[in-house]
Design a protein around this motif. Structure first.
Motif, PDB file in Angstrom:
ATOM      1  N   ARG A 115       0.841  -1.207   0.000  1.00 26.51           N
ATOM      2  CA  ARG A 115       0.000   0.000   0.000  1.00 26.51           C
ATOM      3  C   ARG A 115       0.874   1.254   0.000  1.00 26.51           C
ATOM      4  NH1 ARG A 115      -2.855  -2.875   4.090  1.00 26.51           N
ATOM      5  NH2 ARG A 115      -2.054  -1.414   5.659  1.00 26.51           N
ATOM      6  N   ARG A 116       1.957   1.202   0.739  1.00 27.30           N
ATOM      7  CA  ARG A 116       2.862   2.350   0.801  1.00 27.30           C
ATOM      8  C   ARG A 116       3.497   2.622  -0.564  1.00 27.30           C
ATOM      9  NH1 ARG A 116       8.218   2.468   1.187  1.00 27.30           N
ATOM     10  NH2 ARG A 116       9.252   4.309   2.072  1.00 27.30           N
ATOM     11  N   THR A 117       3.982   1.579  -1.229  1.00 30.99           N
ATOM     12  CA  THR A 117       4.589   1.740  -2.557  1.00 30.99           C
ATOM     13  C   THR A 117       3.577   2.290  -3.557  1.00 30.99           C
ATOM     14  OG1 THR A 117       6.119  -0.100  -2.134  1.00 30.99           O
ATOM     15  CG2 THR A 117       5.741   0.531  -4.441  1.00 30.99           C
ATOM     16  N   THR A 118       2.372   1.754  -3.523  1.00 29.13           N
ATOM     17  CA  THR A 118       1.322   2.223  -4.436  1.00 29.13           C
ATOM     18  C   THR A 118       1.031   3.694  -4.228  1.00 29.13           C
ATOM     19  OG1 THR A 118       0.311   0.014  -4.496  1.00 29.13           O
ATOM     20  CG2 THR A 118      -1.068   1.881  -5.148  1.00 29.13           C
ATOM     21  N   LEU A 119       0.922   4.110  -2.969  1.00 32.05           N
ATOM     22  CA  LEU A 119       0.598   5.501  -2.665  1.00 32.05           C
ATOM     23  C   LEU A 119       1.692   6.442  -3.149  1.00 32.05           C
ATOM     24  CD1 LEU A 119      -1.372   7.440  -1.285  1.00 32.05           C
ATOM     25  CD2 LEU A 119      -0.108   7.086   0.851  1.00 32.05           C
ATOM     26  N   ILE A 120       2.961   6.075  -2.945  1.00 31.59           N
ATOM     27  CA  ILE A 120       4.068   6.942  -3.360  1.00 31.59           C
ATOM     28  C   ILE A 120       4.114   7.089  -4.880  1.00 31.59           C
ATOM     29  CG2 ILE A 120       6.575   7.164  -3.437  1.00 31.59           C
ATOM     30  CD1 ILE A 120       6.688   5.865  -0.684  1.00 31.59           C
ATOM     31  N   ILE A 121       3.955   5.982  -5.596  1.00 33.28           N
ATOM     32  CA  ILE A 121       4.023   6.024  -7.064  1.00 33.28           C
ATOM     33  C   ILE A 121       2.849   6.816  -7.632  1.00 33.28           C
ATOM     34  CG2 ILE A 121       3.901   4.610  -9.153  1.00 33.28           C
ATOM     35  CD1 ILE A 121       5.457   2.451  -7.663  1.00 33.28           C
ATOM     36  N   ARG A 122       1.660   6.598  -7.097  1.00 32.59           N
ATOM     37  CA  ARG A 122       0.496   7.336  -7.602  1.00 32.59           C
ATOM     38  C   ARG A 122       0.633   8.824  -7.335  1.00 32.59           C
ATOM     39  NH1 ARG A 122      -4.582   3.431  -5.744  1.00 32.59           N
ATOM     40  NH2 ARG A 122      -4.297   1.845  -7.389  1.00 32.59           N
ATOM     41  N   ARG A 123       1.101   9.172  -6.149  1.00 35.69           N
ATOM     42  CA  ARG A 123       1.285  10.592  -5.839  1.00 35.69           C
ATOM     43  C   ARG A 123       2.307  11.222  -6.773  1.00 35.69           C
ATOM     44  NH1 ARG A 123       1.490  10.834   0.820  1.00 35.69           N
ATOM     45  NH2 ARG A 123      -0.774  10.689   1.173  1.00 35.69           N
ATOM     46  N   TYR A 124       3.364  10.477  -7.073  1.00 30.60           N
ATOM     47  CA  TYR A 124       4.388  11.023  -7.969  1.00 30.60           C
ATOM     48  C   TYR A 124       3.810  11.282  -9.357  1.00 30.60           C
ATOM     49  CZ  TYR A 124       8.382  11.249 -11.099  1.00 30.60           C
ATOM     50  OH  TYR A 124       9.266  11.639 -12.075  1.00 30.60           O
ATOM     51  N   TRP A 125       3.101  10.298  -9.921  1.00 36.21           N
ATOM     52  CA  TRP A 125       2.607  10.456 -11.291  1.00 36.21           C
ATOM     53  C   TRP A 125       1.547  11.551 -11.383  1.00 36.21           C
ATOM     54  CZ3 TRP A 125       4.500   9.582 -15.767  1.00 36.21           C
ATOM     55  CH2 TRP A 125       3.692   9.614 -16.899  1.00 36.21           C
ATOM     56  N   VAL A 126       0.613  11.587 -10.449  1.00 34.34           N
ATOM     57  CA  VAL A 126      -0.403  12.648 -10.456  1.00 34.34           C
ATOM     58  C   VAL A 126       0.263  13.998 -10.215  1.00 34.34           C
ATOM     59  CG1 VAL A 126      -2.471  13.537  -9.307  1.00 34.34           C
ATOM     60  CG2 VAL A 126      -2.250  11.091  -9.747  1.00 34.34           C
ATOM     61  N   GLY A 127       1.247  14.028  -9.320  1.00 28.26           N
ATOM     62  CA  GLY A 127       1.953  15.285  -9.063  1.00 28.26           C
ATOM     63  C   GLY A 127       2.681  15.792 -10.284  1.00 28.26           C
ATOM     64  N   MET A 128       3.244  14.885 -11.099  1.00 29.02           N
ATOM     65  CA  MET A 128       3.924  15.302 -12.320  1.00 29.02           C
ATOM     66  C   MET A 128       2.940  15.882 -13.329  1.00 29.02           C
ATOM     67  SD  MET A 128       7.087  14.885 -11.717  1.00 29.02           S
ATOM     68  CE  MET A 128       6.601  15.335 -10.039  1.00 29.02           C
ATOM     69  N   GLY A 129       1.727  15.319 -13.385  1.00 34.82           N
ATOM     70  CA  GLY A 129       0.708  15.875 -14.268  1.00 34.82           C
ATOM     71  C   GLY A 129       0.297  17.273 -13.849  1.00 34.82           C
TER      72      GLY A 129
END
Length: 363
Positions: A115-129
């Motif tokens: 869950r932690r890995t998923t949250l970090i990756i999703r935040r990164y990709w949405v943040g880049m958008g």
């Protein structure tokens, strides 16, 4: 003994899409024509052209508009989907991709590390958008405050933001995967290319939203950027969702759903007259909107009495001023010097040809 279902490849999905569209040719054609009619209505209203809705020009223009609708569908689908290819690219040879490391949308894992890995990756990709919109706002704001700044400075600012976003991926992945060297150099190059494409998507989203602003007030501009941030966040989440479906087993109905989504988006654009009019202008106008090159009309020498004096170039009486709108219809030209200016009529028989800007004879 049960027979396993055949594997559906991306190329197989294209074939299935074509068969699906062939079986539904009538409703899809009806939807395309309906959207085209809506765009035509927006075009007439925004460019203030006194042409009847049921005129022959309108009937002949609908197929062209329908073709533009189909091309726009393909552009929307490609533009939104292509930047997500880095999410399906392995971090290293024979390693998992970012989409595979994340939990599928709607699922919950009992393992807190997943869950932690998923949250970090999703935040990164949405943040880049979202960051792509912020970078465009910075570049446009700076160029507006300092209009004497070279245009290349704005592009350098955007490139610097993209490089910074790419560099930030390494510490982000180190924290998400608890690894000192989480990805290969090839992955970072792929990420850089995908972020460039994401900025391209952000530019066109910004162009579409800005064109819908009725007044250039502070609140209108603020609302514009808030909408842009939300749009890019939704686009990034959609890219993540689709990439996960692809990596966890090819999404057989992906192309069908993307086509339907694009048609819905085009229908929504058609309901916003400024946006629909600009889209229709690409197919209908000889010069299109104020951002595109203008046209100069060349007159016959013996019929100047039939040409409105307001559009004649005083320095070159045999040609018109620079015209932004030139729309042929039923043997006439509906012309406007500017999009917001008055509309004039000219018989096609009064012309010998056209020329592109700048004016003829200018240095």
């Amino acid at each position: 003994m049960s027979v396993p279902a055949p594997l559906i490849t991306p190329f197989g999905s294209v074939s299935r899409l074509l068969i699906w569209m062939a079986k539904r040719a009538a409703p899809l054609t009806g939807i395309a024509i309906s959207i085209a009619a809506l765009l035509w209505s927006d075009f007439r209203r925004e460019f203030a052209l006194p042409i009847g809705f049921a005129s022959s020009s309108m009937l002949t223009a609908l197929p062209s508009l329908a073709a533009i609708v189909c091309v726009a569908v393909g552009c929307i689908v490609t533009g939104i989907a292509v930047p997500a290819m880095v999410l399906t690219h392995p971090l290293r040879k024979d390693a998992a991709s970012l989409a595979q490391l994340c939990l599928p949308t709607g699922s919950v894992s009992p393992e807190p590390e997943v869950r932690r890995t998923t949250l970090i990756i999703r935040r990164y990709w949405v943040g880049m958008g979202v960051a792509s919109v912020v970078a465009w706002a910075m570049a446009i704001g700076w160029m507006s405050i300092r209009p004497d700044t070279p245009l290349v400075s704005g592009f350098l600012l955007l490139l610097g933001c993209i490089l910074l976003q790419t560099a930030s991926a390494r510490p982000t992945l180190q924290r998400a995967l608890r690894s000192q060297d989480p990805a290969s150099a090839g992955f970072y190059w792929m990420l850089l290319f995908s972020l460039l494409l994401q900025y391209w998507v952000a530019f066109w989203a910004m162009y579409a939203v800005v064109k819908s602003i009725a007044a250039s007030t502070f609140m209108a501009i603020l609302a514009c950027w808030v909408v842009l941030v939300l749009v890019m966040a939704v686009v990034a989440m959609f890219q993540m969702m689709v990439s996960q479906r692809v990596t966890h087993g090819w999404y057989p109905n992906l192309l069908k759903h993307l086509v339907c989504l694009a048609l819905v988006l085009l229908g929504f654009v058609g309901m916003i007259p400024p946006l629909g009019a600009r889209l229709a202008a690409f197919a209908l106008l000889s010069t299109a909107s104020a951002e595109r090159p203008c046209t100069i009309l060349l007159f016959k020498s013996d019929i100047h009495d039939t040409v409105p004096k307001a559009i004649v170039d005083m320095h070159h009486p045999s040609q018109s001023k620079e015209l932004r709108v030139v729309f042929p219809s039923d043997g006439k030209l509906y012309i406007k010097e500017s999009v917001d200016g008055p509309t004039y009529f000219i018989d096609l028989k009064a012309l010998v040809g056209t020329a592109s800007c700048p004016r003829l004879g200018s240095s």
